[in-house]
Motif scaffolding. Sequence first.
Motif, PDB file in Angstrom:
ATOM      1  N   LEU A 120       0.837  -1.202   0.000  1.00 51.31           N
ATOM      2  CA  LEU A 120       0.000   0.000   0.000  1.00 51.31           C
ATOM      3  C   LEU A 120       0.871   1.251   0.000  1.00 51.31           C
ATOM      4  O   LEU A 120       0.615   2.207  -0.746  1.00 51.31           O
ATOM      5  N   GLY A 121       1.915   1.246   0.829  1.00 48.13           N
ATOM      6  CA  GLY A 121       2.806   2.394   0.891  1.00 48.13           C
ATOM      7  C   GLY A 121       3.447   2.700  -0.453  1.00 48.13           C
ATOM      8  O   GLY A 121       3.692   3.868  -0.795  1.00 48.13           O
ATOM      9  N   ALA A 122       3.700   1.635  -1.233  1.00 52.38           N
ATOM     10  CA  ALA A 122       4.295   1.835  -2.562  1.00 52.38           C
ATOM     11  C   ALA A 122       3.319   2.488  -3.527  1.00 52.38           C
ATOM     12  O   ALA A 122       3.739   3.066  -4.538  1.00 52.38           O
ATOM     13  N   MET A 123       2.025   2.408  -3.242  1.00 55.11           N
ATOM     14  CA  MET A 123       1.021   3.012  -4.127  1.00 55.11           C
ATOM     15  C   MET A 123       0.617   4.413  -3.703  1.00 55.11           C
ATOM     16  O   MET A 123      -0.054   5.123  -4.446  1.00 55.11           O
ATOM     17  N   ILE A 124       0.981   4.807  -2.489  1.00 58.26           N
ATOM     18  CA  ILE A 124       0.644   6.144  -1.991  1.00 58.26           C
ATOM     19  C   ILE A 124       1.739   7.119  -2.406  1.00 58.26           C
ATOM     20  O   ILE A 124       2.921   6.883  -2.175  1.00 58.26           O
ATOM     21  N   ASN A 125       1.348   8.228  -2.986  1.00 54.09           N
ATOM     22  CA  ASN A 125       2.298   9.229  -3.459  1.00 54.09           C
ATOM     23  C   ASN A 125       2.713  10.142  -2.304  1.00 54.09           C
ATOM     24  O   ASN A 125       1.925  10.973  -1.851  1.00 54.09           O
ATOM     25  N   PRO A 126       3.954  10.022  -1.807  1.00 51.26           N
ATOM     26  CA  PRO A 126       4.374  10.831  -0.654  1.00 51.26           C
ATOM     27  C   PRO A 126       4.338  12.329  -0.916  1.00 51.26           C
ATOM     28  O   PRO A 126       4.198  13.124   0.024  1.00 51.26           O
ATOM     29  N   ALA A 127       4.447  12.720  -2.184  1.00 54.62           N
ATOM     30  CA  ALA A 127       4.460  14.141  -2.512  1.00 54.62           C
ATOM     31  C   ALA A 127       3.152  14.835  -2.161  1.00 54.62           C
ATOM     32  O   ALA A 127       3.093  16.070  -2.057  1.00 54.62           O
ATOM     33  N   ALA A 128       2.082  14.049  -1.971  1.00 55.42           N
ATOM     34  CA  ALA A 128       0.770  14.634  -1.693  1.00 55.42           C
ATOM     35  C   ALA A 128       0.503  14.805  -0.201  1.00 55.42           C
ATOM     36  O   ALA A 128      -0.564  15.292   0.180  1.00 55.42           O
ATOM     37  N   GLU A 129       1.469  14.424   0.636  1.00 54.79           N
ATOM     38  CA  GLU A 129       1.197  14.426   2.075  1.00 54.79           C
ATOM     39  C   GLU A 129       0.808  15.803   2.605  1.00 54.79           C
ATOM     40  O   GLU A 129      -0.185  15.939   3.341  1.00 54.79           O
ATOM     41  N   GLU A 130       1.552  16.805   2.259  1.00 55.60           N
ATOM     42  CA  GLU A 130       1.266  18.140   2.793  1.00 55.60           C
ATOM     43  C   GLU A 130      -0.123  18.602   2.382  1.00 55.60           C
ATOM     44  O   GLU A 130      -0.892  19.131   3.205  1.00 55.60           O
ATOM     45  N   SER A 131      -0.477  18.395   1.124  1.00 53.27           N
ATOM     46  CA  SER A 131      -1.790  18.814   0.645  1.00 53.27           C
ATOM     47  C   SER A 131      -2.892  18.021   1.336  1.00 53.27           C
ATOM     48  O   SER A 131      -3.913  18.583   1.745  1.00 53.27           O
TER      49      SER A 131
END
Length: 918
Positions: free
Chosen positions: A373-384
């Motif tokens: 699941l972590g591999a499919m989540i885009n970390p760049a979107a965390e702040e937004s």
Amino acid sequence: MTTPASVMPRATYRLQFHAGFGFKDATAIAPYLGRLGVSHVYASPYLKARPGSTHGYDITDHQALNPELGTEEDFSAMVAALRQAGLGQILDFVPNHMGVGGSDNPLWLDVLEWGPESEHAGWFDIDWDPDRRYLLNKLLVPFLGDQYGVELKAGNLALKYDEDEGTLAVWAYDTHKLPICPLFYDRILAHENAGLDRLSDLFSDLPMWRPQVAERARALKAELAALLNDDAEARAALDAQIASFNGDWKALDALIQEQFWRVAYYGVAGDDINYRRFFNINDLAGLRMELPAVFRHAHARIIPWVEDGTLDGIRLDHVDGLLDPKRYFDDLRAASTRPFYLVIEKILAAHEQLREDWPVEGTTGYDFTNLVLGAMINPAAEESFTETYKSFTGLVTPFAEIVRECKIRIMENEMASELNVLGRDAGRVARQNPMTADFTRNILQRAIKQIVASFPVYRTYIDMDGAQEDADRRDLDWAMAQARRGDSNIDPSVFDFLHGALSGQVVAAPKSGFSRTAVLRFAMKLQQYSGPVMAKGLEDTTFYRYNRHVALNEVGGEPERFGISANAFHKANAQRAKNWPHAMLGTSTHDTKRGEDTRARLAVLSDLPEEWSRQVTIWSRLLRARRGDIGGNAPPDRNDEYLLYQLLVGSWPVELLEQTDEAALQVYAERLKGALEKSMREAKLHSTWTAPDTAYEDAMQAFARDALDTNRGGFLASFLPFAQRVARLGVQNSLIQTVMKLTLPGMPDIYQGCEMWDLSLVDPDNRRPVDYTVRQVALADLEPRLEHVEGRGSLLGELLQDWHDGRIKLAVTALLLDLRREQTSLFATGSYEPVSIEGGKSDQALGYMRGADDQRLVVLVARYPGLRETDPDWGDTVAMLPDGRWTDWLSGRVVEGGQAVKLGELFDVLPAVVLRSS
């Protein structure tokens, strides 16, 4: 420890057995599972459980099969059918606890009948000498729906005679059997009837038969049954006696007070329970599996099944509940002369490693679920994403603080009694030494609460040898440091003492002044407590409060970690390949909070953070305006509302994406209703299981009904286009998730039905019936079309275009299971190394190579489908393919290695390629 390859599963298929799916049903689908390509059925528990059990973990008799699943003959036929289909079996087994209450656990009933004198009194973790002196030598039975006196006066407790057994018992609601101890039968039998009077006298003489009292009582019960079966006058006299007790609640109360049990309102358990439970569930009582007699009894069927080959492996549930897990694993291995596959349900923190000296193949895969699941989540979107959550809900409390708060709440409420016992035990230990004798139970209990609330892992593993591993020392030191800050009013010397006790250091040297056994037993008991507190505080409370991105709120997950890097992904897989190459890989289980394809859809939201933020704002305005709540102040609160939108996007049925079907919509509405009810009550903010706030719950459910109302379709008109897009993109995530599970190091498990779409919500939604007819027909149609590698590309392209029916997932699953069958050694023992990906969009793909002997396999997957839809050109992004000639097992394409290969060319059919060296 080395388990031979001959019993190592290649891939498993999980089946949930219950009254609606028994041995005959499994027999019927055995040929299908064999053709699908798994090597073993991984069965939920099928020993005798509580009537109506949907999971089988509430075992009541380790010696018998669950009659709701079928007969012994049905079981034998299933075993034969599985073997004929080339399938072995892995059985799920729970060593930690049994189902109690009701009337069908003979061990529990014996303890209720005889109390501390029962031959099984030591089998359950019962405190016969609690601080609650009214429970001295009594077992609390907290199964009443209202207060004891209320239920007694209402006639919901009734004395009854069992003519088959010659026994007397009080029954609660005609469901819970509470045996009368034969030492008190004379109170009931005394009568002018000569036969009853004679037996009354014999029962009153029972104390003279010690220590054979129970044996003598069995003989007298048989005499009583014979008398009452033959003598109608005696039976009528006894019935009259029983009626007199049931007609006089004070007399019945006096009889009850003499028993070895104390029946009570279920809410009493949190404060006064005096037996160890599974978490806070009253009708699941902990077993002392460390006792040889208990071990032999509990495994009387399991071990012979291993020995005769019926079972090739065992999956162990809730091993953290055991007093000494490693000792249990060693005992289990030693009990069988035949090697077997062994995996354990163990939740690991991100920094935690499975103990290398445990004789197991690995965990059951929750760590893998969250890795993929972590591999499919885009970390760049965390702040937004974080900003959207905060601005929409107004919640700013850090995740770690919520966890700590929830753990403390559990200890102060549902599991307060166990905390009281730990405080008492710590006080008894402290009084053994003048230097700590002034530490009161209250101050020790406060300190223990802070320590347990601060544990960064489920538990540590000190045993009676007193040795502590570095990992345990690190986690205990961390908890202690946090606990000292958590309650600075506690004298530091109290924490010093507890640190020494929990680490074993206070008894490390001779003549410490402390009993070594008492100290280490206290430490081990606290370890048994910290795991359930973590589970209830984190999984069953925090995960329903913190809704930033609910796909991350998964068993074994860390919702505060928003995606993982490629390096972290590769490191985790390389470690598994090296240390636990046969660990189970799961993406859906009977316990996951969301189905695997639900999570895959929700992961897409991290590709579209700005659009997601706009959509939830629009949806909220539409729904609240309809309700006249422009300010957004009426219930449900904004956090629950935010959860609703994520559930809708993640689980919206495929058949409702393009057209409205009122019947299907109603079915979905009921599923959603159950998930929302559980979410609200588990969060324990506005409602709870013990004290539901119906007004708030009704408001939440009405809000959800408004969203699904087709007659006022403003919300649906806005929602459906976005849901359609996310669903379509989610298919790509689902496919790469499937590919990774079936090709990464480890042994993959397919949860029942998940070879096609699994858009489940929280249990019991994930245990709905599976339509195997649809799956069998689909596989039969696909099999001949998948045989030839050359034509697979066009076929899979067609299936992807028509993805709604789920056949694309089934085809990919069958193909990769077939590959695992062909290249067994590569998947069983193959090495793992990353494949270098370079270029401007290198973060949107992952690649790795498996190798064993002369076999090599390169897998490349494309992630973040939302980003790729917006900008589909891969540009200069390439994969550095090793030397050789490679054939994509999925599409049939041939690729020359030893060069940089453009990802845009590789991913023109599917978002994944599985390149086999040729």
